[in-house]
Design a protein around this motif. Sequence first.
Motif, short mmCIF file in Angstrom:
data_model
loop_
_atom_site.label_atom_id
_atom_site.label_comp_id
_atom_site.label_asym_id
_atom_site.label_seq_id
_atom_site.Cartn_x
_atom_site.Cartn_y
_atom_site.Cartn_z
N THR A 92 -17.10 -6.35 0.63
CA THR A 92 -16.47 -5.88 -0.60
C THR A 92 -14.97 -5.74 -0.37
OG1 THR A 92 -18.46 -4.60 -1.12
CG2 THR A 92 -16.45 -4.09 -2.38
N ILE A 93 -14.17 -6.35 -1.23
CA ILE A 93 -12.71 -6.23 -1.17
C ILE A 93 -12.31 -4.99 -1.97
CG2 ILE A 93 -10.51 -7.38 -1.53
CD1 ILE A 93 -12.46 -8.82 0.42
N THR A 94 -11.45 -4.17 -1.38
CA THR A 94 -11.07 -2.90 -2.02
C THR A 94 -9.55 -2.79 -2.14
OG1 THR A 94 -11.01 -1.77 0.12
CG2 THR A 94 -13.11 -1.74 -1.10
N SER A 95 -9.13 -1.86 -2.96
CA SER A 95 -7.69 -1.62 -3.16
C SER A 95 -7.19 -0.69 -2.06
CB SER A 95 -7.44 -1.05 -4.55
OG SER A 95 -7.80 -2.00 -5.54
N GLY A 96 -7.13 -1.24 -0.88
CA GLY A 96 -6.72 -0.49 0.30
C GLY A 96 -7.89 0.07 1.06
N ILE A 226 -20.91 1.52 7.64
CA ILE A 226 -19.93 0.95 6.73
C ILE A 226 -18.64 0.80 7.55
CG2 ILE A 226 -18.60 1.25 4.61
CD1 ILE A 226 -20.89 3.10 3.62
N VAL A 227 -18.21 -0.44 7.74
CA VAL A 227 -17.04 -0.73 8.58
C VAL A 227 -15.87 -1.09 7.66
CG1 VAL A 227 -16.11 -2.18 10.42
CG2 VAL A 227 -18.54 -1.56 10.42
N ILE A 228 -14.75 -0.42 7.88
CA ILE A 228 -13.60 -0.56 6.98
C ILE A 228 -12.42 -1.16 7.72
CG2 ILE A 228 -11.95 0.74 5.59
CD1 ILE A 228 -14.38 2.69 5.08
N SER A 229 -11.83 -2.19 7.11
CA SER A 229 -10.69 -2.90 7.71
C SER A 229 -9.55 -2.98 6.70
CB SER A 229 -11.10 -4.31 8.14
OG SER A 229 -12.07 -4.26 9.18
N SER A 230 -8.38 -3.40 7.20
CA SER A 230 -7.17 -3.39 6.36
C SER A 230 -6.38 -4.68 6.53
CB SER A 230 -6.30 -2.20 6.74
OG SER A 230 -5.00 -2.31 6.17
N PHE A 231 -6.21 -5.41 5.42
CA PHE A 231 -5.29 -6.54 5.45
C PHE A 231 -3.85 -6.05 5.59
CE2 PHE A 231 -8.79 -8.54 2.90
CZ PHE A 231 -9.08 -9.56 3.79
N TYR A 235 -1.53 -7.78 8.40
CA TYR A 235 -0.55 -8.77 7.95
C TYR A 235 0.79 -8.17 7.55
CZ TYR A 235 -4.48 -11.92 8.19
OH TYR A 235 -5.54 -12.66 8.65
N HIS A 236 1.07 -6.93 7.98
CA HIS A 236 2.35 -6.26 7.70
C HIS A 236 2.60 -6.13 6.19
CE1 HIS A 236 2.57 -7.57 11.81
NE2 HIS A 236 3.07 -8.76 11.55
N THR A 237 1.54 -5.83 5.44
CA THR A 237 1.65 -5.75 3.97
C THR A 237 1.04 -4.44 3.47
OG1 THR A 237 -0.42 -6.99 3.77
CG2 THR A 237 1.62 -8.26 3.62
N THR A 238 1.47 -3.32 4.02
CA THR A 238 0.84 -2.06 3.63
C THR A 238 1.03 -1.77 2.14
OG1 THR A 238 2.84 -0.79 4.22
CG2 THR A 238 1.17 -1.11 5.94
N GLY A 239 2.10 -2.29 1.54
CA GLY A 239 2.34 -2.07 0.13
C GLY A 239 1.42 -2.85 -0.80
N TRP A 240 0.70 -3.81 -0.27
CA TRP A 240 -0.24 -4.55 -1.10
C TRP A 240 -1.51 -3.75 -1.37
CZ3 TRP A 240 -0.52 -10.41 0.63
CH2 TRP A 240 0.76 -10.97 0.52
#
Length: 382
Positions: A92-96, A226-231, A235-240
């Motif tokens: 599942t893709i999430t907003s952060g 439930i494993v949670i990761s961060s793009f 990818y140096h895009t914390t503001g996304w």
Amino acid sequence: MINYPSSKLPDISTTIFTVMSGLATEYQAINLSQGFPDFNCPEELIELVTKYMREGHNQYAPMPGVPRLRQKVSQKTERVYGYLPDPEREVTITSGATEALFAAIAAIVKPGDEVVVLEPCYDAYIPAIRLAGGIPVFVPLIVPDFHVDWNLVKKCICSRTRAIIINTPHNPTGAVMTRQDMETLSAIIETTDIIIISDEVYEHMVYDEQLHSSVLLHPSLRERSIVISSFGKTYHTTGWKIGYAIAPPALTTELRKMHQFLTFSTVTPMQMALADYLDEETHYQNLPAFYQAKRDLFCELLEPSRFQVLPSSGTYFQLLKYDAISNEHDLDFAKRLTQEIGVASIPVSVFYHDKTDNRFLRFCFAKSEDTLREAAERLVKL
């Protein structure tokens, strides 16, 4: 006279990240407090986002995430961890990542359930547990290396324990869990129905030739996690503000029920761009060396200082112990450093529910070499 409802989070105020970043701006200090890079993401990613915006991919994405991105996440997970999650039922893709954490906690924690939390911990965990009606049960990590005492964890488990939250690599300390940690955790909970929420947003920032011990590497944990990761981190895009969750179908179903009413979907053109860029394996493969070089530089520059440098095994945070410099409370010392020395940090006591103060400050080294040199020069003068 209106009787406004009482606060659901009466003990919560403006986060320390906002406070310290605000002080950094006010005093024109170097901001090593909040965890974000001061350099840009890969240029190709920017071009890909622009491409997909111009092609018209500007409306709602599917609630679980763009199918191609979920498929690419699944393929990447197999490359890195040897496990191929079902992109339709387990990704599942999430907003952060913080949204994913909130959705995960809301999905599984009911009023009266207990959730074991290892402290110090990321500040979003406790409010989410309390808003779900859950009861946080705090287990301190052991200073000075912040390892887990699994006997303490075991003593806290009871019939009301619904979940355990783990975080490796660990924010704020930079500690990492080992394969033995995972095996011990698995043995402790094997006869229970406890769910693991595994915060792994710094998965590609592990140093000194160590490997990241994801729960995805352990089938007995994977089936209840439930494993949670961060793009944003990778990818140096914390503001996304784009993250994702991997979980078994039954847990994914419940997580998506929360996700659909929190944000429903996540920004479309950036999902499309990330789906393309995930094929660039060298980016995340090179991250350990990239950030270790920054860590090593920062620590080397601080050798002449009076700070005690504690080894950071992961994340892009470095703890400095300052008791040889001052007996001030860490919050007071952090504010004074910002105002007088011009370097902003985060006091580690804010990551404890009872504000335990071991005289540590957390500094973010996800910065350019020039920034790190200037910050270190100021800190050495203290």
